[in-house]
Design a protein around this motif. Structure first.
Motif, PDB file in Angstrom:
ATOM      1  N   HIS A  77     -45.221  64.216  65.836  1.00  0.00           N
ATOM      2  CA  HIS A  77     -45.583  65.255  66.772  1.00  0.00           C
ATOM      3  C   HIS A  77     -46.831  65.898  66.427  1.00  0.00           C
ATOM      4  N   HIS A 114     -51.055  66.988  67.557  1.00  0.00           N
ATOM      5  CA  HIS A 114     -51.586  67.251  68.564  1.00  0.00           C
ATOM      6  C   HIS A 114     -53.148  66.955  68.012  1.00  0.00           C
ATOM      7  N   LYS A 140     -42.861  61.958  76.250  1.00  0.00           N
ATOM      8  CA  LYS A 140     -43.020  63.135  76.007  1.00  0.00           C
ATOM      9  C   LYS A 140     -43.027  63.893  77.374  1.00  0.00           C
ATOM     10  N   HIS A 198     -38.755  71.482  68.160  1.00  0.00           N
ATOM     11  CA  HIS A 198     -38.697  72.740  68.104  1.00  0.00           C
ATOM     12  C   HIS A 198     -37.257  73.338  67.829  1.00  0.00           C
ATOM     13  N   ASP A 205     -45.778  69.250  64.319  1.00  0.00           N
ATOM     14  CA  ASP A 205     -45.934  69.866  65.488  1.00  0.00           C
ATOM     15  C   ASP A 205     -47.575  70.580  65.189  1.00  0.00           C
TER      16      ASP A 205
END
Ligand SMILES: [Zn+2]
Length: 449
Positions: A57, A59, A141, A242, A314
Motif C-alpha cells: 500500500h 502512493h 483496489k 486501515h 499507506d
C-alpha cells in the motif's frame, strides 16, 4: 558468492545464528558459522538479518501528482526503510482504471524504480479487470469514498460504495484469482456525520478526527461488515486497509474463523501517530485519524494474535501547502501522511521494546503479504527465495529529522522521534540498494514482482 556473516537471521521458523549465502540474486543457503564458503563477506555481527518489507500500500503519486512524490523518490525511501517490494495505488492522474493506464504506470516503474514493484489498479471498470489480470498484477483496489470539499486524494474513477457495484467488482475479481483491496468507508453515514460538523462551522483537525472516530468508528465498522459479507457471498479474496476500530478487529477475527478469505492491514499512523495528542500537536500533518486508546489496544491485540496479518505503510505524501490549510479547513486538506521510510524500523523498535514479537513483525511486514499476494519468491529468508535482505542494527538509537527525509515533500510527522533500530543495509535480489546512510540502488533496478 556473497556471505552475510555473524548476524541473527529471522526466518518463519524462528531466529537462527547463521550466515546467509547469496548467489545469482537468490538465497543459496543458511549455514552455520563454521562452514567456510563465500568470497564476498558482508559483516553483520550483532545485527538482525531480516527479509525486506513487502509493502502492498504505497502512493507514489506518479503520474499526475509528481509535485508531491514520484516513483524514484518513493523507492529511494523504500530502500532506506528496508522495503524491497512496493505495490502502488491507483489514485493517480489519469487514475489506473484501464489496461492502457496500467501499462503506462508499469513502464514508469520499470524505468525508475530502485526496488521491486507491482501496482494495484482500480476495479471500477469491470470490463478492464480480466485484461489487467493478464498483465501480472496481484490485486485490485477500490475506495468506498467520495471526497467532500476537495478533489484529492480519492479522485473520480477510483471510488465506489454502492453495494451492487461492490458485488459486481468482487464477482469479476473472483474469476481472476486476485485479491481485492478495499478502503472501507460508509459514505452515507459519513455524509450525515460530517454534514453536522460542517453545518456548525467545525472544520478543524480535531473535528475531523472526531467525525472519523464518531460512535467508536461506526463508518468503518458498517463498511467492513458489508465487505466481509460480500466477500463471503462472492468468494472473492479481500484485503481491508486501515484497521483501527475494536469491532472491526473482532469482525475480521470471526470472518476468518468461518473461512472467509480476508486479510487486513495496519498502517504506520495507527500504532505511532493516532493518539489525541498527535491530532492536537500535528493537526493535518498527523492524517488525522484519531484512534482512542481502547481501540488502539484492540488493534495491537489483533496484530499480536494474527487477526491483523499485514503491515503496510499507506505512504501518502502531500506538500506543506496542501497540509497547512487543514489547521482551519481540515476537510479541504489532502489527507494522508508519508511513512515508508520509517515504518519497518519503528515496528522493529516496537518489537525490541516488547510490544510485539520480532517474529510477528517480520510475518506482518514480509512473509504474509508475499504469501497472500502471490509472491512465493519473496517474504522470507529461505533457500531459493529472492535475496531481498535487510541488515538492521538493534542497538543504534537515532532520531528522525526532517533533514533526513528522502521524500520530495521534505517533512515527516515523526521528526524528533527516537528509534532504537536502524536499517544499515538493504539488498534487492542480492544487489545493495542502501548502505552507509546512502541510497546506492540504481533507478530501473526494480522488477515487476
Ligand atoms: Zn492509501
Amino acid at each position: 558468492m556473497m556471505r552475510i556473516a555473524g548476524g541473527t537471521v529471522v526466518t518463519p521458523a524462528g531466529r537462527l545464528d547463521a550466515d546467509v549465502l547469496v548467489s545469482g540474486g537468490r538465497i543459496a543457503g543458511l549455514v552455520s558459522r563454521e562452514v567456510e564458503t563465500g568470497d564476498q563477506v558482508v559483516d553483520a555481527t550483532g545485527k538482525l538479518v531480516l527479509p525486506g518489507m513487502v509493502d502492498v500500500h504505497v502512493h507514489t503519486r506518479e503520474p499526475g501528482f509528481t509535485h508531491k512524490e514520484d516513483i524514484l523518490t518513493t523507492t529511494r525511501q523504500a530502500a532506506a526503510g528496508g522495503v524491497t517490494t512496493i505495490f502502488g495505488m491507483p489514485n493517480l492522474d489519469p487514475p489506473t482504471t484501464t489496461a492502457e493506464t496500467l501499462q503506462d504506470v508499469l513502464s514508469r516503474y520499470a524505468a525508475t524504480s530502485i526496488v521491486d514493484y507491482n501496482h494495484n489498479p482500480a476495479a471500477t471498470l469491470t470490463d478492464q479487470v480480466p485484461k489487467m489480470a493478464e498483465m501480472g498484477i496481484r490485486a485490485y483496489k477500490v475506495y468506498m469514498v467520495v471526497d467532500t470539499g476537495r478533489t484529492y486524494p480519492h479522485p473520480a474513477g477510483t471510488g465506489m460504495h454502492d453495494h451492487g457495484d461492490l458485488l459486481r467488482m468482487m464477482d469479476t475479481i473472483a474469476a481472476t484469482g486476485k485479491r481485492f483491496i478495499v478502503h472501507p468507508h460508509d459514505q452515507a453515514l459519513m455524509d450525515y456525520i460530517e454534514g453536522r460538523y460542517l453545518e456548525s462551522g467545525e472544520n478543524t483537525p480535531q473535528a475531523y478526527a472526531q467525525a472519523y472516530a464518531e460512535r467508536e468508528g461506526v463508518i468503518w465498522d458498517t463498511a467492513i461488515d458489508v465487505v466481509l459479507r460480500l466477500a463471503e457471498a462472492s468468494g472473492c479474496p479481500v484485503h481491508l486497509a486501515h484497521m483501527q476500530t475494536r469491532r472491526s478487529v473482532d469482525a475480521v477475527r470471526r470472518a476468518k474463523a468461518r473461512g472467509v478469505d480476508v486479510t487486513c492491514e495496519v498502517n504506520h499512523w495507527m500504532p505511532f501517530l493516532s493518539r489525541w495528542e498527535h491530532v492536537e500537536r500535528l493537526g493535518p500533518y498527523a492524517l488525522s485519524y484519531w484512534v482512542p486508546d481502547d481501540a488502539r489496544e484492540a488493534v495491537w491485540d489483533g496484530m499480536r494474535d494474527g487477526t491483523i496479518d499485514i503491515a503496510a505503510s499507506d505512504h501518502a505524501p502531500h506538500t506543506r501547502e496542501e497540509k497547512e490549510i487543514g489547521w482551519t479547513r481540515m476537510w479541504s486538506s489532502h489527507t494522508g501522511t508519508p511513512g515508508i521510510q520509517y515504518f519497518y524500523p519503528l515496528l522493529l523498535n516496537a518489537a525490541l521494546s516488547g510490544q510485539i514479537t520480532l517474529e510477528r513483525v517480520v510475518e506482518m511486514a514480509a512473509e504474509v503479504p508475499a504469501r497472500k499476494f502471490g509472491l512465493p519468491q519473496k517474504g522470507a529468508l529461505l533457500p531459493g527465495r529472492d535475496a531481498d535482505i535487510v541488515i538492521a542494527d538493534p542497538d543504534a538509537p537515532w532520531t528522525i529529522t526532517d533533514a533526513d527525509v528522502l521524500s520530495r515533500v521534505g517533512w515527516t510527522p515523526y521528526a524528533g522521534v527516537t528509534c532504537g533500530v536502524r536499517v544499515d543495509r538493504t539488498f534487492v535480489r542480492g544487489v545493495e540498494v542502501y548502505g552507509e546512510g546512502q541510497v546506492v540502488g540504481h533507478p530501473g533496478h526494480g522488477q515487476q514482482a
